[in-house]
Design a protein around this motif. Structure first.
Motif, PDB file in Angstrom:
ATOM      1  N   MET A  10      44.508  69.714  19.893  1.00 54.84           N
ATOM      2  CA  MET A  10      44.407  68.283  20.160  1.00 54.84           C
ATOM      3  C   MET A  10      43.326  68.000  21.191  1.00 54.84           C
ATOM      4  O   MET A  10      42.826  66.887  21.280  1.00 54.84           O
ATOM      5  CB  MET A  10      45.744  67.751  20.677  1.00 54.84           C
ATOM      6  CG  MET A  10      46.829  67.788  19.615  1.00 54.84           C
ATOM      7  SD  MET A  10      48.466  67.564  20.318  1.00 54.84           S
ATOM      8  CE  MET A  10      48.408  65.832  20.749  1.00 54.84           C
TER       9      MET A  10
ATOM     10  N   VAL B  77      46.981  73.798  20.536  1.00 57.21           N
ATOM     11  CA  VAL B  77      47.304  73.097  19.295  1.00 57.21           C
ATOM     12  C   VAL B  77      46.043  72.579  18.609  1.00 57.21           C
ATOM     13  O   VAL B  77      46.005  72.407  17.398  1.00 57.21           O
ATOM     14  CB  VAL B  77      48.261  71.925  19.601  1.00 57.21           C
ATOM     15  CG1 VAL B  77      48.434  71.045  18.386  1.00 57.21           C
ATOM     16  CG2 VAL B  77      49.594  72.444  20.048  1.00 57.21           C
TER      17      VAL B  77
ATOM     18  N   TYR C 143      54.816  72.244  17.441  1.00 55.40           N
ATOM     19  CA  TYR C 143      54.522  71.708  18.763  1.00 55.40           C
ATOM     20  C   TYR C 143      55.543  70.631  19.071  1.00 55.40           C
ATOM     21  O   TYR C 143      55.687  69.670  18.311  1.00 55.40           O
ATOM     22  CB  TYR C 143      53.098  71.136  18.769  1.00 55.40           C
ATOM     23  CG  TYR C 143      52.741  70.294  19.964  1.00 55.40           C
ATOM     24  CD1 TYR C 143      52.665  70.852  21.237  1.00 55.40           C
ATOM     25  CD2 TYR C 143      52.444  68.950  19.821  1.00 55.40           C
ATOM     26  CE1 TYR C 143      52.318  70.086  22.333  1.00 55.40           C
ATOM     27  CE2 TYR C 143      52.085  68.159  20.907  1.00 55.40           C
ATOM     28  CZ  TYR C 143      52.029  68.734  22.161  1.00 55.40           C
ATOM     29  OH  TYR C 143      51.687  67.967  23.238  1.00 55.40           O
TER      30      TYR C 143
ATOM     31  N   PRO D  63      56.274  67.718  21.372  1.00 55.95           N
ATOM     32  CA  PRO D  63      55.557  66.897  22.350  1.00 55.95           C
ATOM     33  C   PRO D  63      56.499  66.328  23.403  1.00 55.95           C
ATOM     34  O   PRO D  63      57.718  66.377  23.238  1.00 55.95           O
ATOM     35  CB  PRO D  63      54.982  65.770  21.490  1.00 55.95           C
ATOM     36  CG  PRO D  63      55.969  65.606  20.382  1.00 55.95           C
ATOM     37  CD  PRO D  63      56.543  66.987  20.125  1.00 55.95           C
TER      38      PRO D  63
ATOM     39  N   ILE E  32      51.748  75.773  13.459  1.00 52.39           N
ATOM     40  CA  ILE E  32      52.239  75.778  14.833  1.00 52.39           C
ATOM     41  C   ILE E  32      53.281  74.677  14.955  1.00 52.39           C
ATOM     42  O   ILE E  32      53.053  73.567  14.494  1.00 52.39           O
ATOM     43  CB  ILE E  32      51.096  75.453  15.815  1.00 52.39           C
ATOM     44  CG1 ILE E  32      49.956  76.450  15.661  1.00 52.39           C
ATOM     45  CG2 ILE E  32      51.607  75.417  17.239  1.00 52.39           C
ATOM     46  CD1 ILE E  32      48.766  76.112  16.537  1.00 52.39           C
TER      47      ILE E  32
ATOM     48  N   PRO F 272      45.955  78.485  10.816  1.00 49.04           N
ATOM     49  CA  PRO F 272      45.749  77.292  11.638  1.00 49.04           C
ATOM     50  C   PRO F 272      46.649  76.186  11.100  1.00 49.04           C
ATOM     51  O   PRO F 272      46.763  75.998   9.893  1.00 49.04           O
ATOM     52  CB  PRO F 272      44.270  76.956  11.427  1.00 49.04           C
ATOM     53  CG  PRO F 272      43.787  77.806  10.309  1.00 49.04           C
ATOM     54  CD  PRO F 272      44.759  78.923  10.116  1.00 49.04           C
ATOM     55  N   GLY F 273      47.302  75.491  11.994  1.00 51.99           N
ATOM     56  CA  GLY F 273      48.197  74.424  11.553  1.00 51.99           C
ATOM     57  C   GLY F 273      49.631  74.886  11.391  1.00 51.99           C
ATOM     58  O   GLY F 273      50.521  74.066  11.247  1.00 51.99           O
TER      59      GLY F 273
ATOM     60  N   GLU G 198      55.067  60.637  23.807  1.00 50.48           N
ATOM     61  CA  GLU G 198      54.017  60.635  22.801  1.00 50.48           C
ATOM     62  C   GLU G 198      54.521  60.214  21.428  1.00 50.48           C
ATOM     63  O   GLU G 198      53.740  60.029  20.506  1.00 50.48           O
ATOM     64  CB  GLU G 198      53.392  62.028  22.695  1.00 50.48           C
ATOM     65  CG  GLU G 198      52.586  62.376  23.923  1.00 50.48           C
ATOM     66  CD  GLU G 198      52.053  63.790  23.850  1.00 50.48           C
ATOM     67  OE1 GLU G 198      51.583  64.166  22.763  1.00 50.48           O
ATOM     68  OE2 GLU G 198      52.110  64.487  24.854  1.00 50.48           O
ATOM     69  N   VAL G 199      55.834  60.065  21.290  1.00 55.25           N
ATOM     70  CA  VAL G 199      56.401  59.675  20.008  1.00 55.25           C
ATOM     71  C   VAL G 199      56.836  58.213  20.100  1.00 55.25           C
ATOM     72  O   VAL G 199      57.394  57.795  21.110  1.00 55.25           O
ATOM     73  CB  VAL G 199      57.622  60.554  19.666  1.00 55.25           C
ATOM     74  CG1 VAL G 199      58.183  60.190  18.308  1.00 55.25           C
ATOM     75  CG2 VAL G 199      57.228  62.013  19.707  1.00 55.25           C
ATOM     76  N   ASP G 200      56.545  57.439  19.054  1.00 54.70           N
ATOM     77  CA  ASP G 200      56.964  56.049  19.030  1.00 54.70           C
ATOM     78  C   ASP G 200      58.421  55.976  18.602  1.00 54.70           C
ATOM     79  O   ASP G 200      58.740  55.975  17.418  1.00 54.70           O
ATOM     80  CB  ASP G 200      56.082  55.258  18.055  1.00 54.70           C
ATOM     81  CG  ASP G 200      56.482  53.783  18.002  1.00 54.70           C
ATOM     82  OD1 ASP G 200      57.378  53.391  18.777  1.00 54.70           O
ATOM     83  OD2 ASP G 200      55.900  53.039  17.208  1.00 54.70           O
TER      84      ASP G 200
ATOM     85  N   TRP H 142      56.148  69.447   6.472  1.00 52.38           N
ATOM     86  CA  TRP H 142      54.781  69.058   6.067  1.00 52.38           C
ATOM     87  C   TRP H 142      53.963  70.213   5.503  1.00 52.38           C
ATOM     88  O   TRP H 142      53.261  70.067   4.510  1.00 52.38           O
ATOM     89  CB  TRP H 142      54.053  68.428   7.251  1.00 52.38           C
ATOM     90  CG  TRP H 142      52.648  68.031   6.928  1.00 52.38           C
ATOM     91  CD1 TRP H 142      51.528  68.816   7.017  1.00 52.38           C
ATOM     92  CD2 TRP H 142      52.188  66.759   6.433  1.00 52.38           C
ATOM     93  NE1 TRP H 142      50.424  68.112   6.622  1.00 52.38           N
ATOM     94  CE2 TRP H 142      50.800  66.856   6.256  1.00 52.38           C
ATOM     95  CE3 TRP H 142      52.833  65.543   6.130  1.00 52.38           C
ATOM     96  CZ2 TRP H 142      50.025  65.793   5.789  1.00 52.38           C
ATOM     97  CZ3 TRP H 142      52.068  64.492   5.670  1.00 52.38           C
ATOM     98  CH2 TRP H 142      50.687  64.613   5.502  1.00 52.38           C
ATOM     99  N   ARG H 143      54.072  71.399   6.130  1.00 54.39           N
ATOM    100  CA  ARG H 143      53.254  72.523   5.672  1.00 54.39           C
ATOM    101  C   ARG H 143      53.521  72.835   4.204  1.00 54.39           C
ATOM    102  O   ARG H 143      52.648  73.292   3.487  1.00 54.39           O
ATOM    103  CB  ARG H 143      53.536  73.783   6.492  1.00 54.39           C
ATOM    104  CG  ARG H 143      53.068  73.716   7.915  1.00 54.39           C
ATOM    105  CD  ARG H 143      51.576  73.816   8.072  1.00 54.39           C
ATOM    106  NE  ARG H 143      51.027  75.085   7.603  1.00 54.39           N
ATOM    107  CZ  ARG H 143      49.738  75.290   7.413  1.00 54.39           C
ATOM    108  NH1 ARG H 143      48.867  74.340   7.632  1.00 54.39           N
ATOM    109  NH2 ARG H 143      49.311  76.457   6.999  1.00 54.39           N
TER     110      ARG H 143
END
Lengths: 254, 291
Positions: free
Chosen positions: A60, A58, A80, A82, A78, A75-76, A86-88, A104-105
Motif C-alpha cells: 500500500m 502489503v 492484512y 487493518p 496476504i 503477490p496478493g 480504515e474500514v467504513d 477474493w483470491r
C-alpha cells in the motif's frame, strides 16, 4: 478448516527499506528477514513506523528506498487486518458478506461464492464466536465484535502470510483471549505472522519473536532479548528526537 | 373508476409525449438508482451535482460547432464530463487530496470555461435546455439513448459490483490482495458521467442529479442492506417520475421540477418516518429488545 496447499513457507526480506512521508522517514534503512513460520510482534512508540512497515509489505506504500521481497508467497496472497478506522463501518453490508470478501483470491470479482465457500464463511463466523450473526449489518456491531469479524475474514483468506495492525486495540480481555487463541492456531499451521502491538506483557507471553522499531531498527530477535529496559529506553529517546529541519540522510546502502 | 382512469392513466393513454416521458423516467430510474446509492455510500453526494455543471463546456463546444444538435451536445458533454471525472479521480488516487476537493476544484474550472464559451457563442437560451431539459419533448432518438445508457450502466455495474462494494468498504483490502481497486473506482466514475448525460435532454443534467440522489438518500432510512437500498431507490425514482408527470399534467406545472419535487417529498417522509433513524420513528418507538 482445511489448510491451503501453500499455507506454510512464506518469508519476508527487507532490504534497506525506507518508507517516507514528504521526505521524513517513517521506516529508516531497515534490513532483515521475517522467517517462514515465524510469529513476530512489531513494537515501538507511537510514530515509530510500525503501521507503515506493514503497509509497505502489503504494497500500500511504495518504499522511498530499498525494497520488500516476499518469498514463497504469491503477490496478493496476504491477509492484512487493518486498523478499524480504515474500514467504513457505516456501509450497509451484512457480516457474512464482509467475511466472504476473504474469498477474493478464489472468487475474484465475478465468480459465484459456491456452497463450499459459504460453509467456510459460516464456519469462520462461528469460530470467532459470532455464530448466527451472519445477517447482521456491520454498522450495528460493537468494536470487539467487529474485530472478530475482521479475524473471520482473515480465516477465510487462508493466506500463508498474515499481517495484523494493532489487532487488540480497544478490545476487552475475553475477546482478546479468543483472538490470541486464533493467532496461535495460525502459527501452529505454519503461517508467517506479524502483529503490531502495544501491550508488552502480551508480547512477552505470546510472541516468540519481536522487532523493536523506532523509525530504525532498535532490536530484532527473541522477544526476551529484544524487550530489555535498555532497548526500550533507546527506542523512546529515538522517537523523541524530533527536528523541524533535519539534515538530509546520507546513508548509503551496503 | 372513470375518475381514477382519467386521473392516473388517461394522460399516458391519450398522449404519445406523456408515454415517452414515462419510459424516459423508467430508463433514468434504472440507471440512476444504483449509481446514486453508491455515490451516497462513497460520501460523494455532491459529486453528482459538480459533474452536472462540469459537462457544460462540452455541450457549449458542440453547440458552437454543430448548432443545436442533441447528439453532438451529448457526446461533447460526455467527453468533457469524463475528462473532469478521470482527472479528479487521478488527483485523489495519486495525491493525499480527498475526492470532494479535487472534484470541486476541477468542476469549477470546467464550469467557468463553459460559461465563457457560452457567452462567446452569444446565446444562452438554448443552452439552458441542457441544464434544465424538457422531458415532454423527448423524441425517439433521445429515448433510445437513455435506454441504451441505462442498459449499459446496469451491465457494467453488475460486472464491477463486488469489487466496487469492497473498494467502498475497505479500499486497503483490494490493495493487499492486488484486486485492482482503481479499476472499479474509475469505471464507476464513467457510469456517473454516462447517467448524467442520459438526463441531458429529458430532465436536464441538474434535474437528473435530483433523480439520482434523492431516492438514494431516502433509501438509507428504510433499509440497512445495500441490495435493498438499490431496489428501493430505483423503484422510488420511477414512482416519482410517474407521480411527477401526472402532477405536472393535471396542474400544468413544469415537468422536470415536478418529478424532482415529488422525490423531495419522499425524502422528507423518509427523514420523518423511516424505520432506520427517522425522526418521528425514534420518538414513537417506546419498546426495545431485552438484548
Amino acid at each position: 478448516m482445511s489448510i491451503h496447499a501453500s499455507a506454510a513457507g512464506a518469508s519476508i526480506v527487507l532490504d534497506n527499506l525506507t518508507v517516507a512521508y514528504e521526505g521524513h522517514p517513517a521506516v529508516h534503512h531497515l534490513h532483515g528477514t521475517f522467517a517462514a513460520g515465524s510469529m513476530t510482534a512489531v513494537v515501538g512508540p507511537n510514530g515509530a513506523g510500525k503501521s507503515s512497515l506493514l503497509r509497505a509489505i502489503v504494497g500500500m506504500l511504495r518504499p522511498a528506498e530499498g525494497e520488500v521481497r516476499l518469498l514463497g508467497v504469491h503477490p496478493g496472497d496476504i491477509a492484512y487486518l487493518p486498523q478499524q478506522t480504515e474500514v467504513d463501518r457505516q456501509f450497509p453490508l451484512p457480516v457474512g458478506d464482509l467475511v466472504a470478501m476473504g474469498a477474493w483470491r478464489r472468487s475474484g470479482p465475478l465468480a459465484a461464492i459456491g456452497a463450499e465457500l459459504c460453509d467456510r464463511v459460516r464456519e469462520a463466523i462461528h469460530a470467532v464466536g459470532l455464530g448466527g450473526l451472519d445477517e447482521r449489518p456491520i454498522g450495528t456491531l460493537s468494536v470487539g465484535q467487529f474485530q472478530r469479524v475482521l479475524f473471520a475474514r482473515v480465516m477465510v483468506q487462508d493466506a500463508p502470510l498474515i499481517l495484523l495492525d494493532e489487532p487488540f486495540n480497544a478490545i476487552d480481555e475475553r475477546t482478546c483471549g479468543d483472538l490470541i487463541a486464533l493467532v496461535h492456531r495460525w502459527h501452529g499451521e505454519g503461517r508467517t505472522l506479524l502483529a503490531v502491538l502495544h501491550d508488552l506483557q502480551q508480547v512477552r507471553e505470546h510472541f516468540p519473536q519481536s522487532l523493536l522499531l523506532s523509525r530504525e531498527k532498535v532490536a530484532w530477535g527473541d522477544t526476551a532479548g529484544v524487550l530489555t529496559p535498555e532497548h526500550l529506553s533507546r527506542a523512546r529517546s529515538l522517537a523523541e528526537g524530533w527536528d523541524a529541519h533535519p539534515a538530509v540522510c546520507e546513508v548509503r546502502p551496503h | 373508476m372513470d375518475l381514477l382512469w382519467s386521473l392516473l392513466a388517461a394522460p399516458f393513454a391519450d398522449y404519445g409525449f406523456m408515454r415517452r416521458a414515462l419510459v424516459a423516467c423508467l430508463a433514468l430510474a434504472v440507471g440512476c438508482g444504483p449509481i446514486g446509492v453508491f455515490l451516497i455510500l462513497r460520501r460523494m453526494s455532491l459529486v453528482g451535482d459538480a459533474m452536472s455543471h462540469a459537462v457544460l463546456p462540452g455541450a457549449a463546444i458542440a453547440f458552437l460547432l454543430f448548432g443545436f444538435s442533441l447528439p453532438a451536445m451529448t457526446v461533447g458533454g460526455f467527453v468533457v464530463g469524463l475528462a473532469v471525472a478521470l482527472l479528479a479521480g487521478s488527483v485523489t488516487r495519486l495525491t493525499p487530496q480527498r475526492e470532494d476537493t479535487s472534484f470541486a476544484a476541477l468542476f469549477l474550472v470546467s464550469l467557468a470555461l463553459g460559461v465563457m464559451l457560452v457567452s462567446a457563442a452569444g446565446t444562452s437560451v438554448d443552452l439552458m435546455h441542457v441544464l434544465f431539459g424538457a422531458i415532454l419533448a423527448v423524441d425517439d432518438p433521445a429515448l433510445v439513448l437513455v435506454a441504451a445508457i441505462a442498459s449499459i450502466s446496469l451491465m457494467v455495474l453488475a460486472a464491477i459490483y463486488r469489487g466496487l462494494v469492497i473498494e467502498c468498504v475497505d479500499p486497503g483490502f483490494l490493495r493487499a490482495v492486488q484486486g485492482g481497486g482503481a479499476r472499479y473506482h474509475f469505471l464507476f466514475l464513467v457510469l456517473v458521467v454516462l447517467n448524467l448525460v442520459a438526463g441531458f435532454q429529458s430532465l436536464g443534467t441538474l434535474m437528473a442529479v435530483g433523480l439520482m440522489m434523492l431516492p438514494a438518500a431516502s433509501a438509507r432510512f428504510w433499509t440497512m442492506e445495500i441490495g435493498r437500498m438499490i431496489l428501493f431507490s430505483t423503484g422510488v425514482a420511477f414512482a416519482c417520475g410517474y407521480v411527477g408527470l401526472l402532477v405536472s399534467y393535471h396542474l400544468s406545472l413544469p415537468s422536470g421540477p415536478a418529478v424532482i419535487l415529488t422525490a423531495g417529498a419522499v425524502y422528507v417522509l423518509s427523514v420523518l418516518l423511516g424505520p432506520h433513524g427517522g425522526l418521528l420513528t425514534a420518538r414513537l418507538r417506546s419498546r426495545h429488545y431485552q438484548r
